[in-house]
Design an enzyme around this catalytic site. Sequence first.
Site, PDB file in Angstrom:
ATOM      1  N   HIS A  53     -10.220 -28.091  50.543  1.00  0.00           N
ATOM      2  CA  HIS A  53     -11.031 -28.876  49.601  1.00  0.00           C
ATOM      3  C   HIS A  53     -11.854 -29.932  50.342  1.00  0.00           C
ATOM      4  O   HIS A  53     -12.194 -30.968  49.786  1.00  0.00           O
ATOM      5  CB  HIS A  53     -10.160 -29.547  48.530  1.00  0.00           C
ATOM      6  CG  HIS A  53      -9.225 -28.616  47.841  1.00  0.00           C
ATOM      7  ND1 HIS A  53      -9.632 -27.777  46.833  1.00  0.00           N
ATOM      8  CD2 HIS A  53      -7.912 -28.367  48.046  1.00  0.00           C
ATOM      9  CE1 HIS A  53      -8.599 -27.054  46.433  1.00  0.00           C
ATOM     10  NE2 HIS A  53      -7.547 -27.387  47.152  1.00  0.00           N
ATOM     11  N   SER A  65     -35.842 -28.931  67.679  1.00  0.00           N
ATOM     12  CA  SER A  65     -36.603 -29.557  66.601  1.00  0.00           C
ATOM     13  C   SER A  65     -37.952 -29.961  67.143  1.00  0.00           C
ATOM     14  O   SER A  65     -38.070 -30.416  68.287  1.00  0.00           O
ATOM     15  CB  SER A  65     -35.859 -30.788  66.062  1.00  0.00           C
ATOM     16  OG  SER A  65     -36.712 -31.583  65.262  1.00  0.00           O
TER      17      SER A  65
END
Length: 461
Positions: free
Chosen positions: A174, A298
């Site tokens: 979770h 990038s």
Amino acid sequence: MFMELSLLTAVSPLDGRYRASVAPLSPYLSEFALIRYRVLVEVEYLIALCETGIKPLSALSTDAASLMRSWYKSFSEADAALVKAIEKETNHDVKAVEYFLKRKIAAEGPAVLHPWLEFVHFGLTSQDVNNTAIPLLLKEAIQDVILPEIQVVIDTLNAQAKEWAAVPMLAHTHGQPASPTGLGKELAVFAERISLQASTLAALPYPAKFGGATGNLNAHYAAYPHEDWAAFAQRFVSGLGLQRSYPTTQIEHYDGLAAILDNIRRINVILQDLCQDIWLYISMDYFKQKVKAGEVGSSAMPHKVNPIDFENAEGNVGLANALLEYMSRKLPVSRLQRDLTDSTVLRNLGPALGYGLLALKSVQRGLGKLLLNLPALEKDLAGQWAILAEPIQTILRREGYPEPYEALKALTRGKIQITEADMHAFVQTLTVADSVKAELLALRPENYLGDAPGVPFRNIE
């Protein structure tokens, strides 16, 4: 404006940007390949007819059969272009193959066949050819290309799982810190899942339809009523390594094909799961990535080393599965004895498998770039002493200690941080034997691993 087809002008990126990656599928799933496999079926069918002894046919010599088989074994782009030229006249792709073979026999074939030209495509409908050629090309594409690429991923995951078997790692359920696991074991989970599905895929039969215009071999029995054509069809299809479907309509009912496509889709889903987990491990700094001189991560941020291989793989399995799911849902549905919707859908087996192959290669590259960042794993695990609440309360249950779960819950749940000192102080307050306290004090996040290091490793069987 019309532009000649090239890597830059192709509408599909599979035939443009990614051509080199998917080129191994071209001999199986291209238009050229479909024509070649149709020629294979027609040639093998004519040879098999001659072996029945029906009049006026007789068995061909070994040399004559070898010559005919050379027509598909050495099938060329020029041959395919001739078939396409004939198709412009017939407006029917399978009839074009029939006429191509008749011309081939008349020009180059054994003399014994010249009077028997009308036994080319004898008693057949086009789907007898298509529904035999297509499962055959799909079978060979999966066996020769797809399964070996899947095995590369399995082997890589198994090798990394073995290499990192002793590396403890904080688990996250979770999205929250959970009982520790082994990094190697987590990779072995994916290797096992993929291996099980790949083994199933390798064992699946490839059904083919071969039974005339409505599946009953009507024309065959009309011409030669005393011949056992059902047995002939069974021998012919099984001789090609396929499984004859019976009874059928004019077309294969595609339930078996749907099972194959669904199996591939399941493998792709596992790859998607793998890509997302590795992406998250990279984001958590558990892995660094090898860099290549000259590469840019990038256009604005020079430091970036993006997990592009896993992102590309995830996107491409999505495209593959969209096609695979649609095909497996659509193909088994056909109006009455047949409609033509299956024909155009089946021509997209290439893209469906092509995007999957592209994803497999991306996963391989991504896995090959992974560099273990052990300090990050150790730091993350060392800061999570609260995860020892599980083994402590379980050992206390064993000892009959009253409400141990509740005691650990009060200590740990919702707290900003539980330290080693906090946990040891709690243990010292417990009314248990000194030997039990010693057992609890020996627990550490990095040694609470169960059997995680003892993972199994196996390949496609």
